[in-house]
Design a protein around this motif. Structure first.
Motif, PDB file in Angstrom:
ATOM      1  N   ARG A 349       0.754  -1.275  -0.009  1.00 42.64           N
ATOM      2  CA  ARG A 349      -0.034   0.087   0.021  1.00 42.64           C
ATOM      3  C   ARG A 349       0.971   1.279   0.036  1.00 42.64           C
ATOM      4  O   ARG A 349       0.725   2.208  -0.545  1.00 42.64           O
ATOM      5  N   ALA A 350       1.918   1.456   0.752  1.00 40.23           N
ATOM      6  CA  ALA A 350       3.023   2.408   0.781  1.00 40.23           C
ATOM      7  C   ALA A 350       3.492   2.719  -0.421  1.00 40.23           C
ATOM      8  O   ALA A 350       3.612   3.597  -0.857  1.00 40.23           O
ATOM      9  N   ALA A 351       3.894   1.615  -0.953  1.00 35.51           N
ATOM     10  CA  ALA A 351       4.543   1.616  -2.475  1.00 35.51           C
ATOM     11  C   ALA A 351       3.584   2.222  -3.490  1.00 35.51           C
ATOM     12  O   ALA A 351       3.785   2.930  -4.570  1.00 35.51           O
ATOM     13  N   ILE A 352       2.457   1.828  -3.471  1.00 34.74           N
ATOM     14  CA  ILE A 352       1.125   2.317  -4.462  1.00 34.74           C
ATOM     15  C   ILE A 352       0.885   3.586  -4.327  1.00 34.74           C
ATOM     16  O   ILE A 352       1.083   4.594  -5.121  1.00 34.74           O
ATOM     17  N   GLU A 353       0.912   4.079  -2.856  1.00 35.33           N
ATOM     18  CA  GLU A 353       0.989   5.670  -2.728  1.00 35.33           C
ATOM     19  C   GLU A 353       1.991   6.611  -3.194  1.00 35.33           C
ATOM     20  O   GLU A 353       1.859   7.586  -3.580  1.00 35.33           O
ATOM     21  N   HIS A 354       3.132   5.802  -3.352  1.00 35.54           N
ATOM     22  CA  HIS A 354       4.309   6.608  -3.577  1.00 35.54           C
ATOM     23  C   HIS A 354       4.402   6.831  -5.189  1.00 35.54           C
ATOM     24  O   HIS A 354       4.415   7.779  -5.731  1.00 35.54           O
ATOM     25  N   ILE A 355       3.992   5.513  -5.723  1.00 33.67           N
ATOM     26  CA  ILE A 355       3.953   5.672  -7.318  1.00 33.67           C
ATOM     27  C   ILE A 355       2.784   6.593  -7.747  1.00 33.67           C
ATOM     28  O   ILE A 355       3.036   7.304  -8.353  1.00 33.67           O
ATOM     29  N   LEU A 356       1.500   6.491  -7.153  1.00 34.62           N
ATOM     30  CA  LEU A 356       0.590   7.534  -7.518  1.00 34.62           C
ATOM     31  C   LEU A 356       0.891   8.780  -7.326  1.00 34.62           C
ATOM     32  O   LEU A 356       0.711   9.522  -8.207  1.00 34.62           O
ATOM     33  N   GLU A 357       1.670   9.035  -6.075  1.00 35.86           N
ATOM     34  CA  GLU A 357       1.770  10.530  -5.831  1.00 35.86           C
ATOM     35  C   GLU A 357       2.812  10.908  -7.181  1.00 35.86           C
ATOM     36  O   GLU A 357       2.757  12.157  -7.675  1.00 35.86           O
ATOM     37  N   ARG A 358       4.107  10.480  -6.996  1.00 38.67           N
ATOM     38  CA  ARG A 358       5.067  10.765  -8.094  1.00 38.67           C
ATOM     39  C   ARG A 358       4.622  10.846  -9.411  1.00 38.67           C
ATOM     40  O   ARG A 358       4.959  11.849 -10.313  1.00 38.67           O
TER      41      ARG A 358
END
Length: 366
Positions: A349-358
């Motif tokens: 979930r944290a990786a998804i948020e990072h991808i989405l944000e960037r």
């Protein structure tokens, strides 16, 4: 953003409470403002006061007050399940996503001058998830990205362009099985009606908070799709103005449809693994892309972000042989086994948020 005005009139107050709550948390609520009534006289007074109304749907008990008010908006009639026979009759008690689609369809079919082709004002970012490796988790990544967008209070559309579309394991079997073929036909024959038909044919997943086209059980539908049709489909969703993010899920064939989806995207998320077989398949896929699309391949490469699927940790060393810069690392995706909607691990979930944000910020030039 200007919202269309929906008035609903029924005797059951609890029904209106559930409807209002669902609309408030759905993409429908971004385009429509609901005003609800349980009292016929209150409805009559509201209508006679001249407040703007775009769509009015009511039970038969409210008909005299509506006729007395002399409104000129589009009207529909709530009827019991199994009693619908007219174009403007809507079954009152049905799944809420289907009910909201019925509202959109009624408005689109009855609006003068094409006014029913409601369009939003959002500028959608388009992200395509791809890989030369099968079973690597493209669908999981695509759906989790769209879900994360919806969880932020934004709107997302998930478009599956795989020939073997198994997204029903996540999304279920709601909606029309011929939705994709009907929408593609509209894009060819009546492109000006595409927005209205998209509203009619799309489905809403309440849990994931995303819209999507129901999976087609016939893989030949995808086989017969052309690159031109794929481009029209992507454009119709993107230019509808409803969505902050369109996520496209592709298979590993890299046929003209997949390439056209990649070309229509702001960002490509290419998934790879730390194995020789994955590296070789990736190299072969890019050699194929370069051979078929020449100079256009360089532009695709420029938009590509590399997603490392790491089986155990976040060490980048296993990817040293890939000769690409890893932009994001995905840890194991699920916890608690498998299921229709498995829970994502905290790290995933944290990786998804990072991808989405960037990548969303990058796609929008921020």
């Amino acid at each position: 953003m200007h919202k269309q005005q929906l008035v609903a009139a029924v005797r059951e107050a609890d029904y209106l409470e559930r409807l209002a709550d669902y609309i408030r948390h759905s993409a429908f609520g971004e385009r429509w403002q609901l005003t609800a009534f349980t009292n016929p006289q209150a409805l009559r007074q509201y209508l006679k006061s001249g407040y703007p109304v775009d769509l009015l749907v009511a039970q038969t008990a409210f008909t005299p007050q509506i006729e007395e008010a002399g409104v000129s908006c589009i009207t529909g009639l709530f009827v019991p399940i199994g009693h619908t026979s007219g174009e403007r009759e809507i079954a009152q008690f049905q799944p809420l996503p289907t009910l909201l689609q019925s509202f959109e369809t009624l408005y689109a079919s009855g609006a003068p001058g094409g006014r029913g082709s409601i369009r939003g004002t959002k500028k959608s970012a388009v992200v395509t998830v791809c890989s030369a490796v099968s079973g690597i988790g493209k669908t999981t990544l695509a759906l989790r990205l769209a879900q994360a967008m919806g969880a932020r209070g934004n709107s997302a559309f998930y478009l599956n362009l795989e020939q073997w579309n198994a997204s029903a394991s996540w999304l279920g079997r709601e909606g029309r099985e011929d939705a994709l073929s009907r929408l593609l036909y509209t894009l060819q024959s009546e492109p000006e009606q595409a927005a209205g038909h998209l509203n009619e044919l799309k489905c809403r997943h309440a849990g994931l908070k995303i819209d999507y086209i129901p999976p087609c059980p016939n893989p030949e539908e995808r086989e017969s799709m052309t690159a031109e049709l794929a481009e029209l489909l992507i454009r119709a969703i993107r230019e509808s103005g409803y969505y902050d993010l369109l996520v496209i899920d592709t298979d590993g064939r890299f046929d003209p449809v997949t390439i056209r989806a990649m070309q229509a995207s702001d960002t490509l998320l290419w998934m790879t693994e730390p194995y020789a077989s994955s590296r070789i398949k990736t190299e072969m896929a890019w050699a194929h892309i370069k051979a078929r699309w020449g100079e256009g391949a360089a532009e695709l490469a420029r938009r590509t972000k590399w997603i490392a699927v790491h089986p155990g940790g976040t060490n980048d060393e296993p990817y040293a042989e890939t000769r690409v810069r890893i932009d994001h690392v995905l840890p194991p995706a699920e916890e608690g086994g498998h299921g229709a909607e498995p829970s994502a691990s905290p790290g995933y979930r944290a990786a998804i948020e990072h991808i989405l944000e960037r990548q969303l910020l990058r796609a929008r030039g921020r």
